[in-house]
Design an enzyme around this catalytic site. Sequence first.
Site, mmCIF file in Angstrom:
data_model
loop_
_atom_site.group_PDB
_atom_site.id
_atom_site.type_symbol
_atom_site.label_atom_id
_atom_site.label_comp_id
_atom_site.label_asym_id
_atom_site.label_seq_id
_atom_site.Cartn_x
_atom_site.Cartn_y
_atom_site.Cartn_z
ATOM 1 C CB CYS A 1 -18.370 -11.078 4.824
ATOM 2 S SG CYS A 1 -17.970 -12.224 3.493
ATOM 3 C CB CYS B 1 -20.197 -12.959 -3.751
ATOM 4 S SG CYS B 1 -18.924 -11.994 -2.912
ATOM 5 C CB CYS C 1 -24.221 -13.654 -0.541
ATOM 6 S SG CYS C 1 -23.989 -12.776 1.010
ATOM 7 C CB CYS D 1 -22.975 -0.626 3.505
ATOM 8 S SG CYS D 1 -22.217 1.016 3.473
ATOM 9 C CG ASP E 1 -2.028 0.908 1.226
ATOM 10 O OD1 ASP E 1 -2.100 1.689 0.276
ATOM 11 O OD2 ASP E 1 -2.842 0.884 2.157
ATOM 12 C CB CYS F 1 -16.223 1.389 8.714
ATOM 13 S SG CYS F 1 -17.816 0.545 8.579
ATOM 14 C CB CYS G 1 -19.059 -4.163 4.231
ATOM 15 S SG CYS G 1 -17.463 -3.357 4.038
#
Length: 314
Positions: A249, A189, A192, A199, A135, A242, A245
């Site tokens: 999962c 996914c 789903c 969110c 990053d 945060c 989300c």
Amino acid sequence: MLYTDENSKYIEGIKNKALDLGFQACGISVACRLDREAERFEKWLSAGMHGTMKFMENHFEKRVDPRKLVDDAKTVISVLCNYYPARKQEDPGAPVLSKYAYGTDYHYVMKGRLKELLDFMNDTIGEVNGRAFVDSAPVLDRAWAARSGLGWIGKNSCLISRSNGSFFFIGELIVDIELPADAPGKDHCGSCRICLDACPTGAIVEPGLVDARRCISCLTIEYRHEFPAGTGSILNNRVFGCDICQDVCPWNKRAEPHHETLFEPAPGLLELSAAGWYEMNSTLYRQLFGKSAVKRAGYRLLRRNIDALIAAKG
Ligand code: B12
Ligand code: SF4
Ligand code: SF4
């Protein structure tokens, strides 16, 4: 060094070394221009979804093509580094701190280890030139990890692994040796949409695409200005970052706690009550977050976030 079938014999050694260094997974992809991802990225930028993160506008071509970042780049070696904690904050009413910020900043933890992996390649293969990224430069970390077979991009836009969930950081080595690539990760996914519904700000505007202007993570970490009045009420008691989300999962039900001592929280951090957070001062800030990723916000922004949460309580 060019690719020959001979090079495949190095793969096992590289992956085993990555695991020895404390990474959870390691995968390989061919360094090339990310054409499909570039389109999505362009769409994200031109819609202004990066908000005040102006740095995301810089170096577009480097960001989508690692060969423009590292001379003679041939291969991207992606790694995952688990940060899922064994313990959570004790006071359920306390401002919620993202799990990734509990311990030492991941940039410091991962970069040195990636350089060790590069040293290992030089010792065992011969001269390999490359660079380590966490990053830290314009690189699309998630896209490379997905291409390297380490998981898929979930509808919450996180990289998810069937075995590890998504609470891990991503880093990579971009090197000038050709190595056989892994198969890209497949989507799991399915139908789903739990994260989209969970969110609280509707920031996941379409599967895999987050409008950062609405994202609590962006508001609490990257947004550098004073908040407009009333912002606290949309922060859902999040003080820095945060995880909503990801918490919802289903693939994170399998998340196993990390064993990384550097990611352990500072003494007292998880025990801090709501009242303790509200009284945060610069001395306590330094004590709790001296080496944490929270330093990206700094004391002033953390205090701004806390004040917004206090105001929202009315
Ligand atoms: C800017 C940024 C943010 C912004 C914007 C997030 C976003 N979703 O774009 C904000 C501040 C909101 C943010 C928040 C978070 N971030 Co952040 N962030 C970044 C950063 C620096 C760049 C991401 C970026 O380029 N975004 C632009 C979008 C458009 O790109 P993208 O999400 O990478 O998606 C590309 C590909 O995945 C691909 N793609 C995606 N879906 C699909 C689908 C198809 C069909 C195709 C073909 C391609 C494709 O195309 C996209 C565009 O090229 C990266 C580090 C890095 N250098 O990559 C960390 C990074 C993504 N963040 C990370 C983390 C941990 C977080 C948070 C969890 C922190 C927190 N707890 O608050 C949250 C998660 C919020 C979320 N749901 O995304 C980790 C993610 C780890 C993981 N398992 O996925 C990263 C990789 C840092 C790291 N090196 O570990 N972040
Ligand atoms: S991090 Fe929070 S605000 Fe951002 S997309 Fe995920 S749930 Fe929404
Ligand atoms: S909650 Fe469901 S849709 Fe969202 S990322 Fe996880 S599996 Fe995918």
